[in-house]
Design a protein around this motif. Structure first.
Motif, PDB file in Angstrom:
ATOM      1  N   LEU A 198     -96.403 -13.186  34.405  1.00 35.31           N
ATOM      2  CA  LEU A 198     -96.162 -12.557  33.039  1.00 35.31           C
ATOM      3  C   LEU A 198     -97.445 -11.356  33.450  1.00 35.31           C
ATOM      4  N   ARG A 199     -98.432 -11.486  34.144  1.00 36.04           N
ATOM      5  CA  ARG A 199     -99.547 -10.689  34.447  1.00 36.04           C
ATOM      6  C   ARG A 199     -99.191  -9.968  35.580  1.00 36.04           C
ATOM      7  N   GLN A 200     -98.117  -9.945  36.319  1.00 35.46           N
ATOM      8  CA  GLN A 200     -97.392  -8.799  36.578  1.00 35.46           C
ATOM      9  C   GLN A 200     -96.394  -7.684  35.559  1.00 35.46           C
ATOM     10  N   ILE A 201     -95.840  -8.922  34.912  1.00 35.24           N
ATOM     11  CA  ILE A 201     -94.924  -7.741  34.274  1.00 35.24           C
ATOM     12  C   ILE A 201     -96.276  -7.019  33.306  1.00 35.24           C
ATOM     13  N   HIS A 202     -97.005  -7.226  32.350  1.00 33.17           N
ATOM     14  CA  HIS A 202     -97.540  -6.953  32.003  1.00 33.17           C
ATOM     15  C   HIS A 202     -97.966  -5.182  32.724  1.00 33.17           C
ATOM     16  N   GLU A 203     -98.620  -5.544  34.106  1.00 29.61           N
ATOM     17  CA  GLU A 203     -99.211  -4.634  34.738  1.00 29.61           C
ATOM     18  C   GLU A 203     -98.091  -3.473  35.205  1.00 29.61           C
ATOM     19  N   GLU A 204     -97.176  -4.375  35.671  1.00 31.75           N
ATOM     20  CA  GLU A 204     -96.579  -3.035  35.761  1.00 31.75           C
ATOM     21  C   GLU A 204     -95.465  -2.942  34.637  1.00 31.75           C
ATOM     22  N   ARG A 205     -95.537  -3.046  33.253  1.00 26.44           N
ATOM     23  CA  ARG A 205     -94.877  -2.199  32.866  1.00 26.44           C
ATOM     24  C   ARG A 205     -95.124  -2.050  31.571  1.00 26.44           C
ATOM     25  N   GLY A 206     -97.035  -2.787  31.606  1.00 22.31           N
ATOM     26  CA  GLY A 206     -97.629  -2.149  29.952  1.00 22.31           C
ATOM     27  C   GLY A 206     -96.708  -3.328  29.095  1.00 22.31           C
ATOM     28  N   THR A 207     -96.430  -3.944  29.615  1.00 22.85           N
ATOM     29  CA  THR A 207     -95.923  -4.754  27.890  1.00 22.85           C
ATOM     30  C   THR A 207     -96.974  -5.381  27.642  1.00 22.85           C
ATOM     31  N   ALA A 208     -97.292  -5.539  26.405  1.00 23.88           N
ATOM     32  CA  ALA A 208     -98.712  -6.546  26.186  1.00 23.88           C
ATOM     33  C   ALA A 208     -98.385  -7.682  25.237  1.00 23.88           C
ATOM     34  N   PHE A 209     -99.554  -8.465  25.784  1.00 25.93           N
ATOM     35  CA  PHE A 209     -98.770  -9.510  25.895  1.00 25.93           C
ATOM     36  C   PHE A 209    -100.263 -10.881  24.501  1.00 25.93           C
ATOM     37  N   ILE A 210    -100.061 -11.667  23.627  1.00 27.81           N
ATOM     38  CA  ILE A 210    -100.576 -12.252  22.796  1.00 27.81           C
ATOM     39  C   ILE A 210    -100.649 -13.956  23.153  1.00 27.81           C
ATOM     40  N   VAL A 211    -101.226 -14.525  24.581  1.00 25.14           N
ATOM     41  CA  VAL A 211    -100.821 -15.540  25.375  1.00 25.14           C
ATOM     42  C   VAL A 211    -101.449 -16.870  24.143  1.00 25.14           C
ATOM     43  N   VAL A 212    -100.503 -18.143  23.210  1.00 23.01           N
ATOM     44  CA  VAL A 212    -101.480 -18.925  22.715  1.00 23.01           C
ATOM     45  C   VAL A 212    -101.899 -20.125  24.539  1.00 23.01           C
ATOM     46  N   THR A 213    -102.866 -20.725  24.757  1.00 24.56           N
ATOM     47  CA  THR A 213    -102.490 -21.847  25.195  1.00 24.56           C
ATOM     48  C   THR A 213    -104.278 -22.597  24.951  1.00 24.56           C
ATOM     49  N   HIS A 214    -104.333 -23.645  25.567  1.00 20.56           N
ATOM     50  CA  HIS A 214    -105.085 -24.745  25.694  1.00 20.56           C
ATOM     51  C   HIS A 214    -105.989 -24.582  26.731  1.00 20.56           C
ATOM     52  N   ASP A 215    -105.061 -23.976  28.086  1.00 17.94           N
ATOM     53  CA  ASP A 215    -105.727 -24.339  28.977  1.00 17.94           C
ATOM     54  C   ASP A 215    -107.321 -23.413  29.288  1.00 17.94           C
ATOM     55  N   PRO A 216    -108.310 -23.528  29.405  1.00 17.30           N
ATOM     56  CA  PRO A 216    -109.008 -23.032  29.875  1.00 17.30           C
ATOM     57  C   PRO A 216    -109.064 -21.990  30.978  1.00 17.30           C
ATOM     58  N   ARG A 217    -108.492 -22.070  31.907  1.00 23.84           N
ATOM     59  CA  ARG A 217    -108.434 -21.774  33.321  1.00 23.84           C
ATOM     60  C   ARG A 217    -107.218 -20.583  33.212  1.00 23.84           C
ATOM     61  N   LEU A 218    -106.179 -20.704  32.299  1.00 22.78           N
ATOM     62  CA  LEU A 218    -105.127 -19.255  32.047  1.00 22.78           C
ATOM     63  C   LEU A 218    -106.026 -18.565  31.057  1.00 22.78           C
ATOM     64  N   ALA A 219    -106.877 -19.181  29.779  1.00 25.82           N
ATOM     65  CA  ALA A 219    -107.588 -18.129  29.070  1.00 25.82           C
ATOM     66  C   ALA A 219    -108.324 -16.673  29.619  1.00 25.82           C
ATOM     67  N   GLN A 220    -109.233 -17.713  31.100  1.00 25.55           N
ATOM     68  CA  GLN A 220    -110.021 -16.811  31.947  1.00 25.55           C
ATOM     69  C   GLN A 220    -108.857 -16.144  33.011  1.00 25.55           C
ATOM     70  N   ARG A 221    -107.701 -16.096  32.446  1.00 28.10           N
ATOM     71  CA  ARG A 221    -107.678 -15.051  33.790  1.00 28.10           C
ATOM     72  C   ARG A 221    -106.526 -14.089  32.652  1.00 28.10           C
ATOM     73  N   CYS A 222    -106.831 -13.853  31.278  1.00 26.19           N
ATOM     74  CA  CYS A 222    -106.305 -13.077  30.349  1.00 26.19           C
ATOM     75  C   CYS A 222    -107.505 -12.232  30.599  1.00 26.19           C
ATOM     76  N   ASP A 223    -107.118 -10.787  30.168  1.00 28.51           N
ATOM     77  CA  ASP A 223    -108.046  -9.632  29.754  1.00 28.51           C
ATOM     78  C   ASP A 223    -109.097 -10.199  27.819  1.00 28.51           C
ATOM     79  N   ARG A 224    -108.917 -10.767  27.514  1.00 27.55           N
ATOM     80  CA  ARG A 224    -109.241 -10.747  26.161  1.00 27.55           C
ATOM     81  C   ARG A 224    -109.259 -12.102  25.610  1.00 27.55           C
ATOM     82  N   ILE A 225    -109.922 -13.004  25.006  1.00 22.31           N
ATOM     83  CA  ILE A 225    -110.050 -13.968  24.656  1.00 22.31           C
ATOM     84  C   ILE A 225    -110.513 -14.452  23.216  1.00 22.31           C
TER      85      ILE A 225
END
Length: 247
Positions: A198-225
């Motif tokens: 997902l991160r790779q697609i975002h960085e290569e294509r500029g696609t926006a993502f909103i990701v629902v997650t209960h995993d704090p580790r994954l949330a910290q890998r996003c750009d905004r919480i």
């Protein structure tokens, strides 16, 4: 409450203004789930939506995905208010602007991986053009499934099935993908691989993502919480660079 993330001065991809959602309108058991949300998401952002069970995350994601209607306030997608759009207009906007990845991949078991990826194109236009089929092939290649295009879901691992679902979400080239617990049913290795994709697609294509997650580790890998608590935004902040291990 944390200081909100700075607003982008360009036309936002998503703009919520005092958004309210109630169920059972006018009934004795009427309940308000979302309480006056204000939120702006810029094109190309990668946002984690977090919060405890019952906080309103799924309701908000359904409204953002044009699957449910708001009760009060306003929601503008790419500068267009959706509040008063008729069902047909909402359907057309959803097909053009949005892709979806769910916790359960929802692939059709009788269809090949390639056929599953082309489904959104088929639903949007009633046919799949050769160009769309080639785009689906390219997407499956991009998610590492070039050798599995003719396999059916039952012949693929859980991580591979979710990769097919990601390719399907991208086949119409939407500016925004909504992902609801996309790694919730995967083991740790598959989780890291899928989230890294997902991160790779975002960085290569500029696609926006909103990701629902209960995993704090994954949330910290996003750009905004953005954190919801009891139907209100309790936190909206940027993730410092390098705060989470990037896949």
């Amino acid at each position: 409450m944390s200081t909100p993330a700075p607003a982008d001065t360009a036309v936002p991809l998503i703009a919520l203004r005092q958004l309210v959602k109630r169920y059972n309108l006018g009934q004795p058991n009427e309940v308000e789930v979302l309480h006056g949300l204000d939120l702006r998401v810029a094109p190309g952002e990668f946002v984690a939506l977090i919060g405890p069970s019952g906080s309103g995350k799924s309701t908000l994601l359904n409204i953002l995905g044009l699957l449910e209607r708001l009760t009060d306030g306003d929601y503008a997608l790419q500068g267009q208010s959706v509040r008063d759009l008729q069902d047909q207009a909402l359907t057309l906007l959803r097909r053009r602007a949005l892709g979806f990845v769910f916790q359960f991949h929802h692939l059709l078991p009788a269809f090949s991986a390639l056929e599953n990826v082309t489904l959104p194109a088929l639903m949007a236009e009633g046919r799949v053009s050769s160009a769309q089929r080639e785009r689906a092939r390219a997407l499956l290649g991009a998610v590492g499934l070039a050798q599995a295009m003719d396999k059916r879901p039952g012949e693929l691992s859980g991580g591979m099935q979710q990769r097919v679902a990601i390719a399907r979400a991208l086949v119409n080239n939407p500016p925004l993908v909504l992902a609801d617990e996309p790694t919730g049913n995967l083991d740790t290795a598959s989780t890291d691989a899928v989230f890294g994709l997902l991160r790779q697609i975002h960085e290569e294509r500029g696609t926006a993502f909103i990701v629902v997650t209960h995993d704090p580790r994954l949330a910290q890998r996003c750009d905004r919480i953005v954190e919801l608590v009891d139907g209100r935004i309790a936190r909206d902040e940027r993730v410092p660079p390098g705060a989470g291990q990037r896949g």
